[in-house]
Write a protein that holds these residues in place. Structure first.
Motif, PDB file in Angstrom:
ATOM      1  N   ARG A 114       0.827  -1.206   0.000  1.00 57.42           N
ATOM      2  CA  ARG A 114       0.000   0.000   0.000  1.00 57.42           C
ATOM      3  C   ARG A 114       0.865   1.261   0.000  1.00 57.42           C
ATOM      4  NH1 ARG A 114      -5.145  -1.938   1.605  1.00 57.42           N
ATOM      5  NH2 ARG A 114      -5.380  -3.586   0.074  1.00 57.42           N
ATOM      6  N   LYS A 115       1.969   1.241   0.756  1.00 54.34           N
ATOM      7  CA  LYS A 115       2.876   2.392   0.762  1.00 54.34           C
ATOM      8  C   LYS A 115       3.482   2.615  -0.616  1.00 54.34           C
ATOM      9  CE  LYS A 115       4.332   2.419   5.587  1.00 54.34           C
ATOM     10  NZ  LYS A 115       5.490   2.241   6.489  1.00 54.34           N
ATOM     11  N   ALA A 116       3.847   1.526  -1.290  1.00 53.05           N
ATOM     12  CA  ALA A 116       4.413   1.645  -2.633  1.00 53.05           C
ATOM     13  C   ALA A 116       3.378   2.225  -3.595  1.00 53.05           C
ATOM     14  CB  ALA A 116       4.900   0.287  -3.125  1.00 53.05           C
ATOM     15  N   GLN A 117       2.104   1.827  -3.450  1.00 55.42           N
ATOM     16  CA  GLN A 117       1.047   2.373  -4.293  1.00 55.42           C
ATOM     17  C   GLN A 117       0.873   3.865  -4.031  1.00 55.42           C
ATOM     18  OE1 GLN A 117      -2.313  -0.046  -3.266  1.00 55.42           O
ATOM     19  NE2 GLN A 117      -1.802  -1.645  -4.740  1.00 55.42           N
ATOM     20  N   ASP A 119       3.176   5.926  -2.851  1.00 54.61           N
ATOM     21  CA  ASP A 119       4.356   6.623  -3.385  1.00 54.61           C
ATOM     22  C   ASP A 119       4.257   6.790  -4.894  1.00 54.61           C
ATOM     23  OD1 ASP A 119       5.466   6.889  -0.907  1.00 54.61           O
ATOM     24  OD2 ASP A 119       6.794   5.141  -1.097  1.00 54.61           O
ATOM     25  N   GLU A 120       3.778   5.739  -5.563  1.00 57.32           N
ATOM     26  CA  GLU A 120       3.622   5.812  -7.021  1.00 57.32           C
ATOM     27  C   GLU A 120       2.605   6.872  -7.407  1.00 57.32           C
ATOM     28  OE1 GLU A 120       1.836   2.936 -10.480  1.00 57.32           O
ATOM     29  OE2 GLU A 120       3.008   1.992  -8.886  1.00 57.32           O
ATOM     30  N   LEU A 121       1.484   6.926  -6.688  1.00 56.66           N
ATOM     31  CA  LEU A 121       0.461   7.935  -6.956  1.00 56.66           C
ATOM     32  C   LEU A 121       0.997   9.339  -6.674  1.00 56.66           C
ATOM     33  CD1 LEU A 121      -2.489   8.543  -7.710  1.00 56.66           C
ATOM     34  CD2 LEU A 121      -3.028   8.334  -5.279  1.00 56.66           C
ATOM     35  N   PHE A 122       1.767   9.485  -5.600  1.00 58.70           N
ATOM     36  CA  PHE A 122       2.354  10.784  -5.272  1.00 58.70           C
ATOM     37  C   PHE A 122       3.297  11.247  -6.377  1.00 58.70           C
ATOM     38  CE2 PHE A 122       6.031  13.067  -3.551  1.00 58.70           C
ATOM     39  CZ  PHE A 122       5.402  14.208  -3.092  1.00 58.70           C
ATOM     40  N   GLU A 123       4.165  10.361  -6.851  1.00 58.04           N
ATOM     41  CA  GLU A 123       5.122  10.736  -7.901  1.00 58.04           C
ATOM     42  C   GLU A 123       4.416  11.080  -9.205  1.00 58.04           C
ATOM     43  OE1 GLU A 123       8.327  11.421  -7.820  1.00 58.04           O
ATOM     44  OE2 GLU A 123       8.348  11.031  -5.667  1.00 58.04           O
ATOM     45  N   ARG A 124       3.299  10.383  -9.481  1.00 57.55           N
ATOM     46  CA  ARG A 124       2.554  10.662 -10.704  1.00 57.55           C
ATOM     47  C   ARG A 124       1.899  12.042 -10.641  1.00 57.55           C
ATOM     48  NH1 ARG A 124      -2.016   6.804 -11.472  1.00 57.55           N
ATOM     49  NH2 ARG A 124      -0.631   5.556 -10.225  1.00 57.55           N
TER      50      ARG A 124
END
Length: 161
Positions: A114-117, A119-124
């Protein structure tokens, strides 16, 4: 050999990852079926995805496939081995809404996913100085008749401290 993966999928019997890729040298589309060996319902999906991504024979075909997508495919395969249907597995991966679950109750593996998801959404969604729609100083004016929320410290005066 230069290849670009166009589509990536899963085959349950026998357990395999199917990659449809384009050979850049010839321009031809090809299909590669990569067997998933030594994988059970108790296997670590992230480790299995990393093994596949960096495998000597298969890394050429999956180098343009993200590690997250390979991990999702392994999760679906693991759920299938546990007896879940494809729809149930996909619904579990989507999970409840971001405000509907208690992250304190998740296992370490699920919490890291969930944290990786996040982080991915934040970077996008992140805006950088080089982005064309970047604005340095955003000023927002609130209407005078808007409802103001009060807080407990608003009720105290400076004399009380």
């Amino acid at each position: 050999m230069s290849t670009v993966a166009k589509r990536c999928g899963l085959k349950f019997d026998p357990p395999s990852i199917v990659v449809i890729y384009e050979n850049k040298n010839t321009g031809k589309m090809r299909k590669r079926v990569i067997p998933v060996r030594n994988f059970s319902q108790y296997s670590d999906c992230s480790r299995a995805a990393e093994r596949l991504k960096y495998h000597v024979r298969h890394s050429v075909y999956v180098e343009s496939v993200s590690l997250a997508q390979l991990e999702r495919l392994h999760l679906i395969l693991r759920d299938h081995l546990r007896g879940l249907s494809l729809e149930e597995s996909l619904a579990a991966q989507r999970g409840p809404g971001p405000n509907d679950e208690d992250l304190n109750k998740l296992s370490d593996e699920e919490l890291n996913r969930r944290k990786a998801q996040m982080d991915e959404l934040f970077e996008r969604n992140r805006r950088r100085k080089n982005d064309p729609d970047f604005v340095y100083d955003i000023e927002v004016e609130f209407p005078e008749n808007s409802v103001r929320e009060t807080c407990s410290w608003d009720n105290h005066s400076d004399d009380e401290f």
